[in-house]
Enzyme design. Sequence first.
Site: not given
Ligand code: ADP
Length: 485
Positions: A289, A463, A386, A157, A180-182, A233-234, A255-256
Amino acid sequence: MLQNANPYMKQANLIGGKWVEADSGAKIDVVNPANGKVLGTIPKCGQAETARAIEAAQKAFESFRKTTALERSKMLRKLHDALLDNQDSLAELLTLEQGKSLAEAKGEIGASAAYVLWFAEEARRTYGDVIPSPWADRRVIVTKEPVGVIAAITPWNFPSSMLARKIGPAIAAGCTSVVKPATQTPYSGLAWGVLAEEAGIPAGVINIVTGAAGEIGDELCTNPLVKKITFTGSTPIGKLLLEKAAGTVKKVSMELGGNAPFLVFDDADIDRAVEGAMTAKYRNSGQTCVCTNRFFVQAGVYDAFVEKLAKASKALKVGPGVDEGVQQGPLIDEKAVEKVEELVADATQNGGKIVAGGKRHALGGSFFEPTVIADATPKMKFMKEEIFGPVAPVFRFETEEEAIALANDTEYGLACYFYTSDLGRAFRVMGELKYGMVGVNEGLITTPEAPFGGVKESGLGREGGHQGIEDYLDTKYVCIGGLGG
Ligand code: ADP
């Protein structure tokens, strides 16, 4: 594919200063959410490449830790300038892979630059302590040292600014990183590699890998060379990473998710509240978030607020982010639209009244109409879940106590907002809300100077602010004895 090559669009990974492919040669397509077309590819890396990136970061750390704070501050200033000098190209890339409007994308690159500048300044202020010694012949000194290699995992996002908040303090502290970017939005992450090269940041200080999230994540969380994991992330993935990082007792910052309440009291300035609500709800199409998940409005102003919010929501210009004047882009993908549809259906089945939007946008794809749902009740799913989309459920309340109880009735505790013109109420409510960040008569509160982060299941650590560098530093206590005296 992009018509005109964007100089910041790298379709390779950065390990130890070299742009590389996956060992297997495997690639993943990256799609533009505004039209479903493939923008390009990225390497599908896994465990082996990640381990090499960690080793490269460790090797770079041996010399980077010896640079002075002033040298690192200057590097960050150059990085800041590179971001601003190339704001348009970086924003274009961000919009193409993420979907947000160009105006918001430029704003995000500006925010990245602002975070980097903040940490350029903070780099020089990682003070320790000289403590009055309880012994006449000893001195008691506390110093701060970089933790070592850090791993950063970021979401789609805010693919640029979420990295600014991690790469910035890492460099300021003297740490090296594996990032590691998304997978949905990797190019804004990989662009940091190009920017780092331009800013003269040494090879191996920033390493970037893309690919299989679970495999990369496992290596980052279990490799003993990594001393800290920083994740945005989540909440479910955050919990998973916390468990995995426990094996080698890494520092963690998380940051969840959030479930932001937005309270409007009878005594509030309603127009100001609606203006704040529009930003707190629809920024990034509701995909942040800190976006409002639940509006709680006091009975005396409920109808007026709903009417004004619905009118403003209907007036939003929806379209591809690159088009002139667009205020709301598409959602990130089809799954996100399905989730929003499910929540809207649940609300209407439980008595919710749609007063704006309510369905997929006529543009098709993953576009969704800005939506306002009146008569929301705590039975509805978005009380707990959410939304991550442009849907504003509006609940009615009678008393301050009721509003506070409703607002706090969630396992999340990231951002919250409330509107009142009563000073006493402002202080009471501020004190009662169990959140890491509170906007009082403001709907957009993020800034590099302030600590961003949540309580409860919304995360650990902060942060930005002077707190933002702490997690990248170890505290060392030194006792010097035999000094006489
Ligand atoms: P979103 O719902 O915003 O996609 P995620 O928590 O799934 O939230 O993703 C946030 C980041 O975490 C992304 O970079 C995603 O690729 C990474 N991610 C997802 N699954 C895993 C995992 N099992 N281990 C490490 N990183 C992960």
